[in-house]
Design a protein around this motif. Structure first.
Motif: not given
Lengths: 581, 200
Positions: A54-58
């Motif tokens: 998820a962090l990849y998109d944030y």
């Protein structure tokens, strides 16, 4: 089976179509952003992969610093929290990732550093089965966290995260750990927005202030002939530097600091009489046993501060200001307990105390200070011949930074020397491992300190021993491109232990002789410039080069091998038995 | 006034949220100081959703007070009280398993049981289980006697205690639920009794 479990909807799922459905991992990241988090120190692994996915998109909202060992992440988060005043955030995976957090958690717990650690955990249905990388993180971390909680369902995440931040930063701050099973990270749950927490019924972070104790304290202070203030990190944690200064200046009371209290008022302030404790200044230690009223503010009477308790300030009436009721009477009996946040209690006290000047009493401190200077400080910071000393390096550094730098120290002789001689004009400038005494703290903490105070010069002062405990974080410096000045004071010994062996163990130097790699070459291998010096004539220029260098720099300074830190209150002795040599 | 440095039995009452892991958080506060817990009981309290621990330790009041404060500082602990045995009404329950044939043959056993206020819980051909409730001395005394009659098993429960001077937790909890609590619930008994605790 796992896949199916993971995709199952949360048990508390609402059927209404209007409510947004998010994965647990996304709820977590949204929560972090809502809490104002911008920097995370972490290391990925199997059980925390959904969060990293998820962090990849944030990435545009959350900066993630990839450390080289999870312990480094905790110390970096501590450094960040200490300079910025915000909560440090750590990500780690289950099993070894989580166990590697223990030292940093223990350090943050004993030094009251606000931190939220998120660990991944195996799928909920595997808990207790000795699954791959499963460890009982909650029970392992219980003694070293202010609070911890295991999340097994995505619907819990938002609320638990909000509680975690509230607990970490309010009252006496501390580290909090949330362990999230992999299924909860993957699971979809209704997300109705993030609600910050400001009340937990069983948790009373700040005690109610009782005016009668404030009045009693004021009366004692107004009648005192030889009052003495001891201040600790509580002043910084309460953001009460101004309130503290106003109190001290109105009453004219000499004030001495614990190492975590350093910088709450500037080093050069006329009422700042120096450091307390085992390697503190002469006057503050001796006069602790001569004062008539002892006013302790946001400090906890650690044994390194008090020395032998049954001979500690027995003549004095003790006023203890602290936010944590468990600290009152724990080590030193208080005559007047002033429970509360010193940001609130100090102004109340300042109103009631008379303006005063304790010139004669203050002069006593200054006389002791002159004696200490003549007998130990002068030779330490102004040696004219022989090898370099740690004190002169710090002294020279002060002249170049003017006391405006953030000084991060490791643990040992160099730490005591740096705390004694470094000049602090500003609060939140002295970052060190106080209560736990964690060697290896400084390098990762300096990385975090710089992220927390990007406009400041950050100098990590480290011994040759401590540096070798966490030197892998050079990789973090390299990759993040952060600007940290690393100064290794190399005496080729584990100096503090050697000092004790010299003084108390008949010079039996048992395993304190430590060899080092070529630190400059090591730094070079991480593309960090550096230099090694051993001559007095090179010192000033080398320090200047380090400070002026664009980007990180490592300066190794060879210092005299068998130097001792004095003054010293030997263990088991009273503070008034402090030795100058 | 009795010395605070003298060791004696203290009954520590801890009101808590009902939360997994809290037992261990509470237990380590004792084990960290190498204090032996004599007895530990967890149960519901007079207030729904609030749990109550009864912990007995043999220590000085000074140590007990410090432990009580460290317990109270845990996030999910609402309130901690400590009391001497004189301040509480307390009971422990004990079960004794003895061979039925032996006690059936000995009339004196029945008399003994009457004397100790024991009740038969189960009577089977092979064994009988008796129960007593009372103070430690009472339950212990019956053990000594029954040993002579082939006592097979003995077990005693943790202590439960009611504080004589307590008004219960209902009103306190309401105060805790307020964001701005009133003085009664807000704090420490120590602060309220400042004159006794902090001597000038």
């Amino acid at each position: 089976m796992q896949q199916k479990d993971a995709l199952l909807m949360s048990s508390e799922e609402e059927t209404a179509t209007t409510v947004e459905q998010l994965k647990g991992s996304e709820i977590l990241l949204n929560g972090l952003i809502a809490e104002g988090v911008d920097t995370i120190f972490g290391y990925p692994g199997g059980a925390i992969m959904p969060i990293y996915d998820a962090l990849y998109d944030y990435q545009d909202q959350l900066k993630h610093i990839l450390v080289r060992h999870e312990q480094g992440a905790t110390h970096a988060a501590q450094g960040y929290a200490r300079t910025s005043g915000k909560v440090g955030v750590v990500f780690a995976t289950s099993g070894p990732g989580a166990t590697n957090l223990i030292t940093g958690l223990a350090d943050a717990q004993i030094d009251s550093t606000p931190m939220v650690c998120i660990t991944g955990q195996v799928f909920a249905h595997l808990l207790g089965t000795d699954a791959f990388q499963e460890t009982d993180v909650i029970n392992i971390t219980t003694p070293v966290t202010k609070w911890n909680y295991q999340v097994t369902d995505a619907s819990e995440i938002a609320e638990v995260l909000a509680k975690a931040f509230h607990i970490a930063k309010t009252g006496r701050p501390g580290p909090v750990l949330i362990d999230i099973t992999k299924n909860a990270q993957l699971q979809l749950a209704a997300y109705k927005g993030y609600q910050k927490c400001d009340h937990i019924r069983s948790y009373r972070p700040t005690p109610i202030i009782r005016n009668n104790y404030i009045e009693q304290a004021a009366a004692l202070i107004n009648d005192a002939k030889r009052p003495f203030v001891l201040f600790g990190q509580g002043v910084l944690l309460g953001n009460a530097e101004q309130e503290f200064k106003a109190f001290v200046e109105k009453t004219g009371i000499p004030a001495a600091w614990t190492i975590l209290g350093a910088g709450a008022i500037p080093t050069d302030h006329p009422l700042n009489v120096g450091m307390l404790g085992m390697h503190g200044n002469y006057g503050p230690n001796v006069l602790t046993n001569e004062c008539d009223v002892l006013i302790a503010i946001g400090m906890r009477f650690d044994d390194r501060v008090t020395g032998r308790l049954d001979k500690y300030a027995k003549q004095a009436k003790v006023i203890h200001l602290d936010i944590d009721p468990a600290e009152i009477d724990k080590n030193v009996k208080a005559h007047v307990p002033v429970w509360g946040d010193c940001k609130e209690t100090l102004p109340l006290l300042t109103v009631l105390v008379k303006e005063n000047k304790h010139e004669e009493w203050l002069a006593k401190f200054n006389n002791y200070s002159k004696e200490e200077f003549a007998q130990c400080i002068d030779a330490e910071i102004n040696p004219q011949s022989g090898e370099l000393t740690m004190g002169e390096v710090i002294n020279q550094l002060n002249q170049l930074t003017n006391g405006d730098a953030v000084i991060v120290t490791d643990v040992g002789q160099h730490q005591m020397v740096a705390c004694r001689y470094a000049k602090f004009n500003h609060t939140r400038s002295n970052i060190t491992s106080g209560g736990l005494g964690t060697m290896g703290f400084a390098l990762p903490a300096a990385i975090g300190a710089k992220f927390g105070a990007p406009n400041k010069t950050v100098v990590a002062v480290i011994g040759d021993g401590g540096f070798q405990m966490t030197l892998q974080e050079l990789g973090t410096i390299m990759q993040s491109g952060i600007d940290v000045k690393i100064m290794i004071l190399n005496n080729q010994f584990l100096g503090m232990v050697r000092q004790w062996q010299e003084l108390f163990h008949d010079r039996r130097y048992s395993f304190v002789d430590i060899t080092s790699p070529d630190f400059v070459a090591l730094a070079k291998s991480y593309y960090i410039d550096g230099k090694k010096i051993s001559e007095r004539t090179e010192l000033k220029d080398a320090l200047k080069t380090m400070l002026d260098h664009k980007g990180s720099y490592l300066l190794e300074v060879m210092v005299t091998k068998e130097n001792n830190v004095f003054p010293m209150v030997p263990q088991g002795c009273s503070v008034s038995e402090i030795r100058l040599k | 006034m009795e010395s605070k440095l003298e060791k004696k039995e203290f009954n520590i009452t801890v009101y808590t949220e009902n939360q997994v892991g809290l037992l261990s958080r509470i237990a380590i506060i004792f084990s960290r100081r190498k204090l032996n817990i004599e007895s530990l009981n967890t149960s519901p309290s007079e207030v729904e959703s609030i749990h109550r621990f009864n912990i007995v330790i043999n220590e000085t009041e000074e140590v007990v007070r410090k432990v009580a404060r460290q317990l109270e500082k845990q996030v999910e602990v609402l309130k901690v009280y400590y009391n001497t045995n004189e301040d509480v009404i307390w009971q422990e329950l004990a079960l004794y398993k003895v061979p039925t044939e032996i006690i059936a043959e000995h009339v004196s056993v029945e008399r003994l049981l009457r004397e100790y206020g024991a009740r038969a819980v189960v009577i089977r051909k092979d064994y009988t289980v008796f129960e007593t409730t009372g103070h430690r001395e009472e339950t212990d005394a019956l053990v000594v006697v029954l040993q002579q009659y082939g006592l097979i098993e003995f077990v005693r429960s943790a202590r439960v205690a009611i504080i004589k001077a307590s008004d219960g937790f209902h009103t306190k909890l309401k105060q805790f639920e307020n964001r701005e609590p009133g003085e009664p619930a807000a704090e420490n008994e120590y602060l309220n009794n400042g004159d006794k605790v902090f001597t000038m």
